[in-house]
Design a protein around this motif. Structure first.
Motif, mmCIF file in Angstrom:
data_model
loop_
_atom_site.group_PDB
_atom_site.id
_atom_site.type_symbol
_atom_site.label_atom_id
_atom_site.label_comp_id
_atom_site.label_asym_id
_atom_site.label_seq_id
_atom_site.Cartn_x
_atom_site.Cartn_y
_atom_site.Cartn_z
ATOM 1 N N UNK A 276 0.832 -1.203 0.000
ATOM 2 C CA UNK A 276 0.000 0.000 0.000
ATOM 3 C C UNK A 276 0.869 1.255 0.000
ATOM 4 N N UNK A 277 0.504 2.216 -0.827
ATOM 5 C CA UNK A 277 1.117 3.542 -0.771
ATOM 6 C C UNK A 277 0.261 4.371 0.173
ATOM 7 N N UNK A 278 0.823 4.737 1.323
ATOM 8 C CA UNK A 278 0.002 5.348 2.372
ATOM 9 C C UNK A 278 0.629 6.657 2.840
ATOM 10 N N UNK A 279 -0.218 7.561 3.345
ATOM 11 C CA UNK A 279 0.323 8.794 3.924
ATOM 12 C C UNK A 279 1.004 8.506 5.253
ATOM 13 N N UNK A 280 2.122 9.186 5.487
ATOM 14 C CA UNK A 280 2.871 9.025 6.731
ATOM 15 C C UNK A 280 2.993 10.391 7.390
ATOM 16 N N UNK A 281 2.686 10.441 8.687
ATOM 17 C CA UNK A 281 2.757 11.688 9.447
ATOM 18 C C UNK A 281 3.876 11.567 10.474
ATOM 19 N N UNK A 282 4.701 12.597 10.560
ATOM 20 C CA UNK A 282 5.753 12.662 11.575
ATOM 21 C C UNK A 282 5.520 13.906 12.415
ATOM 22 N N UNK A 283 5.488 13.723 13.743
ATOM 23 C CA UNK A 283 5.267 14.865 14.635
ATOM 24 C C UNK A 283 6.465 15.039 15.545
ATOM 25 N N UNK A 284 6.845 16.283 15.735
ATOM 26 C CA UNK A 284 7.910 16.628 16.674
ATOM 27 C C UNK A 284 7.546 17.973 17.287
ATOM 28 N N UNK A 285 6.944 17.925 18.441
ATOM 29 C CA UNK A 285 6.453 19.150 19.074
ATOM 30 C C UNK A 285 5.340 19.750 18.238
ATOM 31 N N UNK A 286 5.543 21.002 17.833
ATOM 32 C CA UNK A 286 4.524 21.693 17.039
ATOM 33 C C UNK A 286 4.746 21.506 15.540
ATOM 34 N N UNK A 287 5.819 20.784 15.181
ATOM 35 C CA UNK A 287 6.134 20.600 13.762
ATOM 36 C C UNK A 287 5.475 19.331 13.246
ATOM 37 N N UNK A 288 4.804 19.440 12.132
ATOM 38 C CA UNK A 288 4.112 18.299 11.530
ATOM 39 C C UNK A 288 4.616 18.144 10.095
#
Length: 349
Positions: A276-288
């Motif tokens: 599957x080609x899927x969206x990936x989210x990375x969070x670091x504090x307030x940065x998305x």
């Protein structure tokens, strides 16, 4: 009318005898589950085993009248509260009585009125059968510590009829040690010395969850697909019991109709599939940061899967956060550290 007059005469006599009992040491009244009244009046001794501080108190209690005997062949039930209320009406001080045993007593009428008085009447065979089965269940549960027994008492009508005619109370004695299978029980009357032998089939009973229709690998289990049934087969430690334990999960293998459902045959539904080609989210504090990746493993909610970038030049580990959604681990762990996750999950499936 004969029975009614006898009943009220016994009430009056009991009131005098029981006045002394009111101030004596507490007595124990152990109620039986089944009772077969054979006199004009139901006495406490017909329904319970009574232990008291002395014979006078015990005799007064067991002869305490409760009510007229029901019509021949009729059945009624008395609870502990019913019996306590009727004893109070008979003049018995129930504050010193401790009730144990059955929560309610099933009473079968055993006499019928005639012009010349009353004559004994044999108990209906099916009533005797039900009473014996219940007593065998109680005996097996008491002596084995396992309270789920399925007991069958087939045929033997002649023996049951003989038991129905025995003088009460009756004593039911089983084999030592008790065990599943075909068992011999002896029903005896201490009063007459007569006894009758019966054979029953007793098996331990278990609840298990089974498929009531074929479930294919990859199917999500619905409530209509499974049901809890009773069986004498000892289930495995991983067998499921409740429908709610299976509904909404996905089958990891085909489950034929009638098969027990075990934990290893189900898993949480896959939300991400390999390729599957899927969206990936990375969070670091307030940065998305948002990107896309190609899943290299199947994954259910909360599981870790290996992901490669679209160009295939790098790999990382992400957690399944929803349907076709991934979230990068905050620890920044490398994919190589989780290379064994797939093999382990496949083994558990």
């Amino acid at each position: 009318m004969i029975f009614r007059r006898a009943y009220w005469k016994q009430i009056a006599a009991a009131a005098t005898l029981l006045a002394w009992c009111a101030e004596s040491t507490a007595a124990t009244v152990a109620l039986r589950q089944q009772a077969y009244a054979s006199g004009a009046v139901i006495l406490l001794g017909d329904l319970a085993d009574v232990s008291a501080a002395n014979d006078f108190q015990r005799d007064a209690l067991i002869t305490a009248p409760l009510m007229p005997v029901p019509a021949a062949g009729a059945r009624l039930f008395l609870t502990k509260d019913d019996i306590r209320t009727r004893l109070l009406a008979s003049g018995v001080d129930t504050r010193n009585l401790r009730f144990t045993g059955a929560l309610r007593v099933s009473i079968n009428g055993g006499r019928s009125e005639t012009a010349g008085g009353s004559a004994p009447r044999e108990q209906p065979v099916e009533s005797v059968r039900d009473a014996i089965i219940e007593e065998v269940r109680r005996d097996l549960a008491t002596r084995t510590g396992f309270d789920r027994w399925r007991v069958e008492l087939a045929g033997q009508e002649k023996s049951l009829a003989k038991i129905g005619a025995l003088a009460r109370p009756l004593v039911v004695t089983g084999p030592v040690p008790p065990r599943p299978g075909r068992l011999s029980y002896r029903v005896s009357s201490p009063e007459s010395g007569d006894q009758v032998q019966l054979y029953v089939r007793a098996d331990r009973s278990y609840d298990v969850l089974v498929a009531v229709r074929p479930i294919r690998q990859g199917d999500v289990v619905r409530a209509a697909d499974v049901a809890t049934i009773e069986t004498d087969r000892r289930p495995s430690a991983r067998a499921l019991v409740d429908t709610n334990d299976a509904v909404g999960l996905e089958a990891t293998r085909s489950i034929p109709e009638g098969t027990m459902v075990v934990q290893s045959s189900l898993r949480a539904p896959l939300l991400v599939h390999r390729g599957d080609v899927v969206p990936v989210v990375a969070r670091a504090g307030t940065i998305l940061v948002r990107t896309t990746g190609v899943a290299q493993q199947d994954g259910a909610m909360g599981e870790l899967v290996k992901v490669e970038t679209a160009d295939g030049e790098s790999a990382f580990v992400a957690r399944v956060s929803g349907y076709r959604k991934l979230e990068v681990l905050a620890t920044g762990a490398r994919a190589a550290e989780y290379a064994g996750l797939r093999d382990e999950r496949e083994r558990l499936r």
